[in-house]
Design a protein around this motif. Structure first.
Motif, short mmCIF file in Angstrom:
data_model
loop_
_atom_site.label_atom_id
_atom_site.label_comp_id
_atom_site.label_asym_id
_atom_site.label_seq_id
_atom_site.Cartn_x
_atom_site.Cartn_y
_atom_site.Cartn_z
N GLY A 106 0.83 -1.21 0.00
CA GLY A 106 0.00 0.00 0.00
C GLY A 106 0.86 1.25 0.00
O GLY A 106 0.63 2.19 -0.77
N SER A 107 1.85 1.28 0.87
CA SER A 107 2.76 2.42 0.91
C SER A 107 3.53 2.55 -0.40
O SER A 107 3.71 3.65 -0.93
CB SER A 107 3.72 2.28 2.08
OG SER A 107 4.60 3.37 2.16
N ALA A 108 3.99 1.42 -0.94
CA ALA A 108 4.76 1.44 -2.19
C ALA A 108 3.92 1.96 -3.35
O ALA A 108 4.39 2.77 -4.16
CB ALA A 108 5.28 0.04 -2.50
N SER A 109 2.67 1.53 -3.45
CA SER A 109 1.82 1.96 -4.55
C SER A 109 1.50 3.44 -4.44
O SER A 109 1.43 4.15 -5.45
CB SER A 109 0.52 1.14 -4.58
OG SER A 109 -0.20 1.29 -3.37
N GLY A 110 1.34 3.93 -3.20
CA GLY A 110 1.11 5.36 -3.03
C GLY A 110 2.30 6.18 -3.47
O GLY A 110 2.15 7.21 -4.16
N VAL A 111 3.50 5.74 -3.11
CA VAL A 111 4.71 6.46 -3.50
C VAL A 111 4.89 6.40 -5.02
O VAL A 111 5.19 7.41 -5.68
CB VAL A 111 5.94 5.86 -2.80
CG1 VAL A 111 7.22 6.51 -3.33
CG2 VAL A 111 5.84 6.06 -1.30
N LEU A 112 4.69 5.21 -5.61
CA LEU A 112 4.88 5.04 -7.05
C LEU A 112 3.91 5.92 -7.84
O LEU A 112 4.31 6.60 -8.80
CB LEU A 112 4.68 3.57 -7.42
CG LEU A 112 4.89 3.19 -8.88
CD1 LEU A 112 6.33 3.45 -9.30
CD2 LEU A 112 4.52 1.73 -9.12
N THR A 113 2.65 5.94 -7.44
CA THR A 113 1.67 6.73 -8.17
C THR A 113 1.89 8.21 -7.95
O THR A 113 1.66 9.03 -8.85
CB THR A 113 0.25 6.34 -7.73
OG1 THR A 113 0.11 4.92 -7.71
CG2 THR A 113 -0.79 6.91 -8.68
N THR A 114 2.34 8.59 -6.76
CA THR A 114 2.67 10.00 -6.51
C THR A 114 3.79 10.46 -7.43
O THR A 114 3.72 11.55 -8.02
CB THR A 114 3.09 10.20 -5.04
OG1 THR A 114 1.99 9.85 -4.19
CG2 THR A 114 3.47 11.64 -4.78
N VAL A 115 4.83 9.64 -7.55
CA VAL A 115 5.94 9.99 -8.44
C VAL A 115 5.45 10.10 -9.88
O VAL A 115 5.87 10.99 -10.64
CB VAL A 115 7.06 8.95 -8.31
CG1 VAL A 115 8.09 9.10 -9.44
CG2 VAL A 115 7.75 9.08 -6.96
N GLN A 116 4.54 9.22 -10.27
CA GLN A 116 3.97 9.29 -11.62
C GLN A 116 3.25 10.62 -11.84
O GLN A 116 3.43 11.28 -12.87
CB GLN A 116 3.00 8.13 -11.83
CG GLN A 116 2.28 8.15 -13.16
CD GLN A 116 1.27 7.02 -13.27
OE1 GLN A 116 1.42 5.95 -12.69
NE2 GLN A 116 0.20 7.27 -14.00
N GLN A 117 2.45 11.05 -10.84
CA GLN A 117 1.72 12.31 -10.96
C GLN A 117 2.66 13.51 -10.95
O GLN A 117 2.47 14.47 -11.69
CB GLN A 117 0.71 12.43 -9.82
CG GLN A 117 -0.49 11.52 -9.98
CD GLN A 117 -1.25 11.83 -11.25
OE1 GLN A 117 -1.25 11.04 -12.19
NE2 GLN A 117 -1.87 12.97 -11.31
N VAL A 118 3.68 13.45 -10.09
CA VAL A 118 4.66 14.53 -10.06
C VAL A 118 5.39 14.62 -11.41
O VAL A 118 5.63 15.71 -11.94
CB VAL A 118 5.66 14.34 -8.91
CG1 VAL A 118 6.83 15.31 -9.02
CG2 VAL A 118 4.97 14.51 -7.56
N GLY A 119 5.74 13.47 -11.97
CA GLY A 119 6.37 13.46 -13.29
C GLY A 119 5.49 14.08 -14.35
O GLY A 119 5.97 14.86 -15.19
N ALA A 120 4.20 13.76 -14.32
CA ALA A 120 3.27 14.33 -15.30
C ALA A 120 3.19 15.85 -15.14
O ALA A 120 3.23 16.59 -16.13
CB ALA A 120 1.89 13.70 -15.13
N ALA A 121 3.07 16.32 -13.89
CA ALA A 121 3.00 17.76 -13.65
C ALA A 121 4.29 18.45 -14.07
O ALA A 121 4.28 19.54 -14.66
CB ALA A 121 2.71 18.03 -12.16
N LEU A 122 5.42 17.81 -13.77
CA LEU A 122 6.71 18.38 -14.14
C LEU A 122 6.84 18.46 -15.66
O LEU A 122 7.29 19.48 -16.21
CB LEU A 122 7.83 17.52 -13.55
CG LEU A 122 9.27 17.94 -13.87
CD1 LEU A 122 9.55 19.31 -13.27
CD2 LEU A 122 10.26 16.91 -13.33
N GLY A 123 6.46 17.40 -16.35
CA GLY A 123 6.56 17.39 -17.80
C GLY A 123 5.67 18.43 -18.45
O GLY A 123 6.08 19.11 -19.41
#
Length: 577
Positions: free
Chosen positions: A415-432
């Motif tokens: 659960g913690s890992a999926s939250g971190v992974l998806t957060t990084v995905q969203q941050v990457g999208a916002a950054l891009g």
């Protein structure tokens, strides 16, 4: 560095009711439908902006927040949502998230003002952040290790398809204008889908959580949320605000806050307390490299479709539906090769991911070449081969990557890992999107100067050949040049620059001009404006897409550092998988 990040051997931790019951593909179908619905709503709103403004008189700022509010609420609380699933149960949090998302969707579809729509979109994002991290956990519980790669591959395929089909589905729904509801069905369609998902989840999903349920780290929630908000807010809003000082101050502050968060979490673990994000996740090289891969790759993927949508709809004048149909080859390639990747990974391993990233980059380069060859006369069909190749790369890369990234993560930490992974995905999208916004709109503005100078001279000559007196033709040409440049630099497309307003005084010779001259001038201005806009967007898209091709190329390199998952350990009696 290599010694510090190693593959930590999993230690079995008892969980509550983790043995698979019934057909696991039923559980998979439930969570995939919900995942597709939530990911779709990130991009589906983009094509409805004109309809929303026209129907409920939303301001341009409010429309921006309809998009940004969802992304912010969703990205900020993903880590918290993942941890809550570990605490209160993954099934319970999944149902709560989907039910709340469904209610919020109905409220969005019934909104009567821009302010209401913004508030309900934020609620949608909050509910999505509670639901989405549970998907990884539910798949881990429902599938034994030997069959888990197939399930994660299908989830990866859904992630890719949902990312690119939002504009298409939104365009179809708006074009159909169901029950004369205009834009509202893009939200209301979630109501029957979400309701069915809630009922199916209640009937067929099994509950799971660690036997020794951790306690919620409230200070960690507050610190992490503050850090992520400081990071994502300026990325979402910075360009439209002109990148003021506070945007840079927030970005710098986010670094300080997130460092403080990691220090606090390590200290909390040392004290024997339950952290929001467990540090042992970062003992797995696959997870650390996977986070970097997702950050880089997803900084290019949404940005690709943002620029292509702007090019097709604004630059070439495509309708929302035609723009979506133009991108279908990407979706087809992604869908076909997502399924193929699942069969190729057992034989080729990580090479499948490398091939996917390489094809994605080559597909974008092919898109650039095609646009360069065809020019502003592009009708969409010319892009089919290049977009299909790029979509094939997405399918090969995203679909199987999840199994490589979280293969070594223990069920108690999923659960913690999926939250971190998806957060990084969203941050990457916002950054891009922030980066491509600076590149794309900067190029539009700079290209407009030379295009306007050239077209204004041609326009003046054209008008004189059509019988317009020279003084009038020259004034119209100069006015067109100033208006074209100012519009290209305007961040709010609803604002009409002062240079585009009709002149207060008539030019010399206007009183002697024939009555039909006004009609000739208006038609000529419209023609040159369309030509100039198409040329500006055509030149801009070719150069800005180089960023996307480079990002996918960098992903290709990073994937060489991603280890292949080891063979799953034998099951321990009484323990989870």
């Amino acid at each position: 560095m290599a010694d510090a990040i190693t593959e930590a051997p999993p230690s079995p931790v008892p969980t509550v009711d983790t043995r698979p019951h019934g057909n696991p593909f039923v559980a998979l179908a439930i969570v995939l439908v919900a995942a597709f619905m939530i990911l779709l709503d990130i991009s589906i709103v983009n094509v409805a902006i004109p309809s929303i403004q026209r129907d409920i008189h939303a301001t341009f700022s409010q429309v921006q927040w309809v998009i940004a509010g969802y992304a912010l609420a969703y990205g900020v609380l993903l880590i918290t949502g993942g941890r809550l699933g570990d605490i209160v149960g993954r099934k319970r949090m999944f149902i709560l998230g989907v039910a709340g998302f469904t209610v919020a969707s109905a409220l969005c579809g019934l909104s009567q003002s821009g302010l209401q729509l913004v508030a309900f979109r934020v609620l949608q994002g909050l509910m999505a952040s509670m639901m989405y991290p549970q998907i990884f956990s539910i798949i881990t519980i429902a599938f034994p290790p030997a069959r888990r790669p197939l399930a994660l591959g299908l989830l990866g395929g859904v992630i890719g398809l949902a990312t690119i089909t939002g504009p298409l589905l939104g365009g179809i729904l708006i074009q159909l204008n169901i029950a004369n509801l205009d834009w509202r069905p893009i939200f209301l369609i979630n109501v029957p889908v979400g309701t069915a998902a809630v009922i199916a989840a209640a009937l067929y999903l099994q509950e799971s959580r660690p036997a020794a349920a951790p306690k919620l780290d409230i200070p960690g929630v507050l610190i992490a949320s503050a850090g992520l908000l400081l990071l994502t807010f300026p990325l979402v809003e910075g360009r439209d605000a002109g990148w003021p000082w506070w945007a840079y101050a927030m970005l710098a502050g986010s670094v300080v806050v997130m460092i403080g968060f990691f220090v606090y979490e390590r200290r909390r673990e040392a004290q024997g307390k339950d952290p929001l994000m467990v540090s042992r996740l970062f003992h797995h090289r696959s997870f650390v490299v996977g986070l970097l891969v997702f950050l880089v790759f997803f900084s290019g993927l949404p940005a690709t479709f943002l620029t292509l949508s702007l090019f097709l709809q604004i630059g070439l004048g495509f309708s929302a539906l035609k723009s979506g149909l133009t991108l279908i080859p990407f979706a087809v390639g992604s869908g076909l090769f997502s399924g193929l990747s699942i069969r190729l990974v057992p034989r080729l391993g990580r090479k499948v991911l490398n091939a996917g990233a390489a094809l994605a980059s080559l597909g974008i380069l092919g898109t650039i070449f095609t646009i360069h060859q065809v020019g502003p006369g592009l009708n969409g069909t010319e892009l089919i081969p290049a977009l299909f190749v790029a979509g094939a790369g997405l399918g090969l890369m995203v679909a199987p990557s999840l199994n490589f990234i979280i293969a070594a993560i223990e069920p108690r930490d999923i659960g913690s890992a999926s939250g971190v992974l998806t957060t990084v995905q969203q941050v990457g999208a916002a950054l891009g999107i922030a980066i491509i916004g600076v590149i794309y709109f900067g190029l539009l503005s700079s290209n407009a100067d030379s295009i306007a100078d050239s077209l204004s001279q041609q326009m003046a000559q054209d008008l004189q050949q059509k019988g317009v007196p020279a003084p009038i033709a020259n004034q119209v040409g100069n006015g067109f040049k100033a208006c074209f440049k100012d519009r290209a630099k305007e961040s709010d497309p609803t604002v009409v620059p002062s240079s585009c307003q009709p002149p207060q005084a008539a030019p010399p010779g206007a009183s002697q001009a024939p009555p039909q001259v006004g009609q000739v001038i208006q038609a000529t201005i419209a023609d040159y404006a369309n030509r100039g806009r198409a040329q500006d967007f055509t030149d801009t898209i070719q150069r800005s897409l180089l960023y996307n091709a480079g990002v996918f190329g960098l992903t290709f390199v990073l994937l060489f550092f991603l280890p292949s998952p080891k063979r799953p350990p034998p099951l321990v009696p009484g323990a989870g998988h």
